[in-house]
Design an enzyme around this catalytic site. Structure first.
Site, PDB file in Angstrom:
ATOM      1  N   LYS A  64       0.870  -1.185   0.000  1.00  0.00           N
ATOM      2  CA  LYS A  64       0.000   0.000   0.000  1.00  0.00           C
ATOM      3  C   LYS A  64       0.905   1.233   0.000  1.00  0.00           C
ATOM      4  CE  LYS A  64      -4.245  -1.523   2.269  1.00  0.00           C
ATOM      5  NZ  LYS A  64      -4.181  -2.773   1.548  1.00  0.00           N
ATOM      6  N   ASP A  98      -1.337  -1.971  -4.110  1.00  0.00           N
ATOM      7  CA  ASP A  98      -2.756  -2.090  -3.747  1.00  0.00           C
ATOM      8  C   ASP A  98      -3.450  -0.773  -4.056  1.00  0.00           C
ATOM      9  OD1 ASP A  98      -2.229  -4.558  -2.667  1.00  0.00           O
ATOM     10  OD2 ASP A  98      -2.456  -3.946  -0.581  1.00  0.00           O
ATOM     11  N   MET A  99      -4.773  -0.807  -4.154  1.00  0.00           N
ATOM     12  CA  MET A  99      -5.514   0.460  -4.272  1.00  0.00           C
ATOM     13  C   MET A  99      -6.240   0.713  -2.962  1.00  0.00           C
ATOM     14  SD  MET A  99      -5.905   3.091  -6.038  1.00  0.00           S
ATOM     15  CE  MET A  99      -5.515   2.799  -7.761  1.00  0.00           C
ATOM     16  N   GLN A 127     -10.304  -0.569  -9.047  1.00  0.00           N
ATOM     17  CA  GLN A 127     -11.544  -0.998  -8.391  1.00  0.00           C
ATOM     18  C   GLN A 127     -12.762  -0.812  -9.301  1.00  0.00           C
ATOM     19  OE1 GLN A 127     -10.587   1.958  -5.609  1.00  0.00           O
ATOM     20  NE2 GLN A 127     -10.023   0.566  -3.946  1.00  0.00           N
ATOM     21  N   ARG A 148      -4.589  -5.570 -11.558  1.00  0.00           N
ATOM     22  CA  ARG A 148      -5.418  -6.471 -10.758  1.00  0.00           C
ATOM     23  C   ARG A 148      -6.765  -5.768 -10.574  1.00  0.00           C
ATOM     24  NH1 ARG A 148      -4.151  -5.876  -4.941  1.00  0.00           N
ATOM     25  NH2 ARG A 148      -2.214  -6.916  -5.410  1.00  0.00           N
ATOM     26  N   ALA A 153     -13.037  -2.335  -1.833  1.00  0.00           N
ATOM     27  CA  ALA A 153     -13.272  -2.732  -0.447  1.00  0.00           C
ATOM     28  C   ALA A 153     -13.649  -1.592   0.494  1.00  0.00           C
ATOM     29  CB  ALA A 153     -12.010  -3.415   0.094  1.00  0.00           C
ATOM     30  N   HIS A 196     -13.432 -13.493  -5.503  1.00  0.00           N
ATOM     31  CA  HIS A 196     -13.839 -14.862  -5.135  1.00  0.00           C
ATOM     32  C   HIS A 196     -15.123 -15.243  -5.843  1.00  0.00           C
ATOM     33  CE1 HIS A 196     -11.813 -12.808  -1.778  1.00  0.00           C
ATOM     34  NE2 HIS A 196     -11.023 -13.838  -1.909  1.00  0.00           N
ATOM     35  N   ARG A 258     -12.795  -7.044   5.683  1.00  0.00           N
ATOM     36  CA  ARG A 258     -13.231  -8.397   5.277  1.00  0.00           C
ATOM     37  C   ARG A 258     -14.560  -8.742   5.926  1.00  0.00           C
ATOM     38  NH1 ARG A 258      -9.112  -7.440   2.850  1.00  0.00           N
ATOM     39  NH2 ARG A 258     -10.734  -6.711   1.487  1.00  0.00           N
TER      40      ARG A 258
HETATM   41  C1  LIG Z   1      -6.275 -10.805  -4.491  1.00  0.00           C
HETATM   42  C2  LIG Z   1      -7.122  -9.667  -3.990  1.00  0.00           C
HETATM   43  C3  LIG Z   1      -6.557  -8.406  -3.836  1.00  0.00           C
HETATM   44  C4  LIG Z   1      -7.341  -7.338  -3.419  1.00  0.00           C
HETATM   45  N1  LIG Z   1      -6.796  -6.085  -3.349  1.00  0.00           N
HETATM   46  C5  LIG Z   1      -7.597  -5.027  -3.101  1.00  0.00           C
HETATM   47  C6  LIG Z   1      -7.106  -3.695  -3.164  1.00  0.00           C
HETATM   48  O1  LIG Z   1      -5.915  -3.451  -3.414  1.00  0.00           O
HETATM   49  N2  LIG Z   1      -7.981  -2.676  -2.958  1.00  0.00           N
HETATM   50  C7  LIG Z   1      -9.317  -2.896  -2.687  1.00  0.00           C
HETATM   51  O2  LIG Z   1     -10.077  -1.936  -2.548  1.00  0.00           O
HETATM   52  N3  LIG Z   1      -9.795  -4.147  -2.566  1.00  0.00           N
HETATM   53  C8  LIG Z   1      -8.976  -5.209  -2.766  1.00  0.00           C
HETATM   54  N4  LIG Z   1      -9.489  -6.484  -2.670  1.00  0.00           N
HETATM   55  C9  LIG Z   1     -10.835  -6.704  -2.072  1.00  0.00           C
HETATM   56  C10 LIG Z   1     -11.946  -6.586  -3.110  1.00  0.00           C
HETATM   57  O3  LIG Z   1     -12.110  -5.241  -3.495  1.00  0.00           O
HETATM   58  C11 LIG Z   1     -13.290  -7.094  -2.553  1.00  0.00           C
HETATM   59  O4  LIG Z   1     -13.641  -6.267  -1.486  1.00  0.00           O
HETATM   60  C12 LIG Z   1     -13.264  -8.533  -2.074  1.00  0.00           C
HETATM   61  O5  LIG Z   1     -12.516  -9.335  -2.932  1.00  0.00           O
HETATM   62  C13 LIG Z   1     -14.690  -9.125  -1.978  1.00  0.00           C
HETATM   63  O6  LIG Z   1     -15.312  -9.097  -3.229  1.00  0.00           O
HETATM   64  P1  LIG Z   1     -15.421 -10.349  -4.233  1.00  0.00           P
HETATM   65  O7  LIG Z   1     -14.855  -9.870  -5.529  1.00  0.00           O
HETATM   66  O8  LIG Z   1     -14.759 -11.525  -3.683  1.00  0.00           O
HETATM   67  O9  LIG Z   1     -16.941 -10.504  -4.515  1.00  0.00           O
HETATM   68  P2  LIG Z   1     -18.202 -10.666  -3.548  1.00  0.00           P
HETATM   69  O10 LIG Z   1     -19.365 -10.431  -4.423  1.00  0.00           O
HETATM   70  O11 LIG Z   1     -18.046  -9.821  -2.331  1.00  0.00           O
HETATM   71  O12 LIG Z   1     -18.113 -12.157  -3.107  1.00  0.00           O
HETATM   72  C14 LIG Z   1     -18.302 -13.246  -3.976  1.00  0.00           C
HETATM   73  C15 LIG Z   1     -18.398 -14.502  -3.118  1.00  0.00           C
HETATM   74  O13 LIG Z   1     -17.103 -14.799  -2.584  1.00  0.00           O
HETATM   75  C16 LIG Z   1     -17.182 -15.176  -1.225  1.00  0.00           C
HETATM   76  N5  LIG Z   1     -16.487 -14.156  -0.382  1.00  0.00           N
HETATM   77  C17 LIG Z   1     -16.159 -12.904  -0.732  1.00  0.00           C
HETATM   78  N6  LIG Z   1     -15.535 -12.269   0.279  1.00  0.00           N
HETATM   79  C18 LIG Z   1     -15.480 -13.155   1.293  1.00  0.00           C
HETATM   80  C19 LIG Z   1     -14.945 -13.108   2.612  1.00  0.00           C
HETATM   81  N7  LIG Z   1     -14.350 -12.005   3.106  1.00  0.00           N
HETATM   82  N8  LIG Z   1     -15.060 -14.215   3.378  1.00  0.00           N
HETATM   83  C20 LIG Z   1     -15.655 -15.332   2.905  1.00  0.00           C
HETATM   84  N9  LIG Z   1     -16.171 -15.431   1.664  1.00  0.00           N
HETATM   85  C21 LIG Z   1     -16.090 -14.375   0.870  1.00  0.00           C
HETATM   86  C22 LIG Z   1     -18.648 -15.237  -0.864  1.00  0.00           C
HETATM   87  O14 LIG Z   1     -19.119 -16.545  -1.067  1.00  0.00           O
HETATM   88  C23 LIG Z   1     -19.300 -14.340  -1.874  1.00  0.00           C
HETATM   89  O15 LIG Z   1     -20.607 -14.676  -2.153  1.00  0.00           O
HETATM   90  C24 LIG Z   1      -8.711  -7.560  -3.086  1.00  0.00           C
HETATM   91  C25 LIG Z   1      -9.261  -8.821  -3.232  1.00  0.00           C
HETATM   92  C26 LIG Z   1      -8.503  -9.872  -3.679  1.00  0.00           C
HETATM   93  C27 LIG Z   1      -9.142 -11.217  -3.831  1.00  0.00           C
END
Ligand SMILES: Cc1cc2nc3c(=O)[nH]c(=O)nc-3n(C[C@H](O)[C@H](O)[C@H](O)COP(=O)(O)OP(=O)(O)OC[C@H]3O[C@@H](n4cnc5c(N)ncnc54)[C@H](O)[C@@H]3O)c2cc1C
Length: 275
Positions: A64, A98-99, A127, A148, A153, A196, A258
Site C-alpha cells: 500500500k 494495492d488500491m 476498483q 489487478r 473494499a 472470489h 473483510r
Molecule cells: C487478491 C485480492 C486483492 C485485493 N486487493 C484489493 C485492493 O488493493 N484494494 C481494494 O479496494 N480491494 C482489494 N481487494 C478486495 C476486493 O475489493 C473485494 O472487497 C473482495 O474481494 C470481496 O469481493 P469479491 O470480488 O470476492 O466478490 P463478492 O461479491 O463480495 O463475493 C463473492 C463470493 O465470494 C465469497 N467471499 C467474498 N468475500 C469473502 C470473505 N471475506 N469471506 C468469505 N467469503 C467471501 C462469498 O461466497 C461471496 O458470495 C482484493 C481482493 C482480492 C481477492
C-alpha cells in the site's frame, strides 16, 4: 491469515506449490505517520523479496502506498517502490501496488505511471465499483500494464461509485472484457481478476474464449483462506491462480473490511473465540 510474521506466510505459500498456485504477499499496515516507519516497511519488503527468491517460490509482493509514507512524502514513497521493483527484477518477479480509498486513487495511478516507465515488473490494483475506472484502464493500456481488477473494499459515496452489487459486477465484467480485447488487439496487458466470485470469473472466461484467447489470458487472484477448494479446482482446470497471503500485526482495519464484505464472517469470527 496463516500468522503474523513473514515466515508463516512463506510456509503457507509452500503448501500451494504442489497445486501450481502462485502467491502474492502483503504485510498488513497502512497510513504510517513517521518516515522512519516507511523506511522500515521498505526494508521489510526487500527482505521478503529476497526470501521469496531464495525459496524459489512463484511469489510477488503487494504494498500500500500509505504504508510507504505516501501521506507524508510522495517522492519518498516512489523511491521506495523503485527500490522494491529493482530488487524484484533481479529474480524476475513483480511488485504490485494495492488500491486504497478514493482519496488516493488519482495519486496512486499517477505514481504508477511514473514507476512503470522505468520498471516494467510492476502492477496496480483498480476498483470496479468506481465510475472512473473505465477511463483509468484506457489511460494505462499504452503502458503495457499489469492490472489487478477488484470490486473495491472501501465505503465510497454514490457520486463516484456504484452501490449495488449488480452494477459493480456488470462493470467488473465490462472492464475485464475491455482488457481482454486490448490483449486480443496485440497489447501486452497482464490481467489479474482479484475476486472470489467464481461465476463472474467463469463468465469472463467465456468472453476470453469467444475472443479466441485461452485460460491463461488472465489470472485469478483470491485471498488466503477464502474459497480454497475453488482455487485448487480452478488451477486443476488450467486457470492461472494466485493466492494473496496477508500477514502482520496491523491486521485490524484489514480484518474489519473483510468482515464488512461478508457479515456471515462476523458469526464465524465470534465462533472461533468461543472455548
Ligand atoms: C487478491 C485480492 C486483492 C485485493 N486487493 C484489493 C485492493 O488493493 N484494494 C481494494 O479496494 N480491494 C482489494 N481487494 C478486495 C476486493 O475489493 C473485494 O472487497 C473482495 O474481494 C470481496 O469481493 P469479491 O470480488 O470476492 O466478490 P463478492 O461479491 O463480495 O463475493 C463473492 C463470493 O465470494 C465469497 N467471499 C467474498 N468475500 C469473502 C470473505 N471475506 N469471506 C468469505 N467469503 C467471501 C462469498 O461466497 C461471496 O458470495 C482484493 C481482493 C482480492 C481477492
Amino acid at each position: 491469515m496463516p500468522g503474523e510474521d513473514a515466515e508463516a506466510a512463506l510456509a503457507a505459500a509452500e503448501a500451494f506449490r504442489a497445486d501450481d498456485i502462485g502467491t502474492i504477499f502483503t504485510r498488513l499496515g497502512e497510513n504510517i505517520t513517521r518516515l522512519d516507519e516507511a523506511d522500515a516497511v521498505a526494508t521489510h519488503y526487500l527482505g521478503l523479496i529476497d526470501a521469496i527468491a531464495a525459496r524459489g517460490l512463484d511469489g510477488e509482493a503487494s504494498v500500500k502506498l500509505t504504508q510507504l509514507g505516501f501521506d507524508i512524502d510522495e517522492e519518498g514513497a516512489l523511491d521506495h517502490l523503485r527500490r522494491l521493483a529493482e530488487r524484484a527484477a533481479v529474480s524476475g518477479r513483480t511488485v504490485w501496488i494495492d488500491m486504497e480509498s478514493s482519496a488516493y486513487v488519482e495519486g496512486t495511478i499517477a505514481l504508477y505511471e511514473r514507476l512503470k516507465a522505468g520498471h516494467s515488473n510492476t502492477g496496480i490494483c483498480l476498483q470496479a465499483y468506481l465510475h472512473r475506472t473505465a477511463a483509468d484502464v484506457q489511460r494505462l493500456l499504452s503502458l503495457d500494464p499489469a492490472i489487478r481488477l477488484v470490486k473495491g473494499a472501501y465505503a465510497e459515496p454514490a457520486a463516484i461509485a456504484w452501490q449495488r452489487r449488480h452494477d459493480v459486477d456488470a462493470n467488473f465484467a465490462g472492464l475485464a472484457v475491455s482488457m481482454l480485447e486490448a490483449v486480443r488487439a496485440g497489447r501486452n496487458v497482464r490481467i489479474g481478476l482479484g475476486t472470489h466470485d467464481v461465476g463472474l470469473v467463469e463468465q469472463i472466461a467465456g468472453h476470453a474464449a469467444a475472443l479466441g484467447l485461452g485460460k491463461d489470458a488472465f489470472e485469478v487472484q483470491m485471498l488466503y483462506g477464502i474459497r480454497t477448494a475453488e482455487q485448487r479446482r480452478l488451477a486443476r482446470e488450467g486457470y492461472v491462480v494466485r493466492d494473496l497471503i496477508a500477514y502482520g500485526e496491523a491486521w485490524y482495519p484489514w480484518y474489519m473490511r473483510r468482515l464488512a464484505e461478508r457479515p456471515a464472517n462476523v458469526v464465524f469470527a465470534l465462533r472461533q473465540m468461543l472455548p
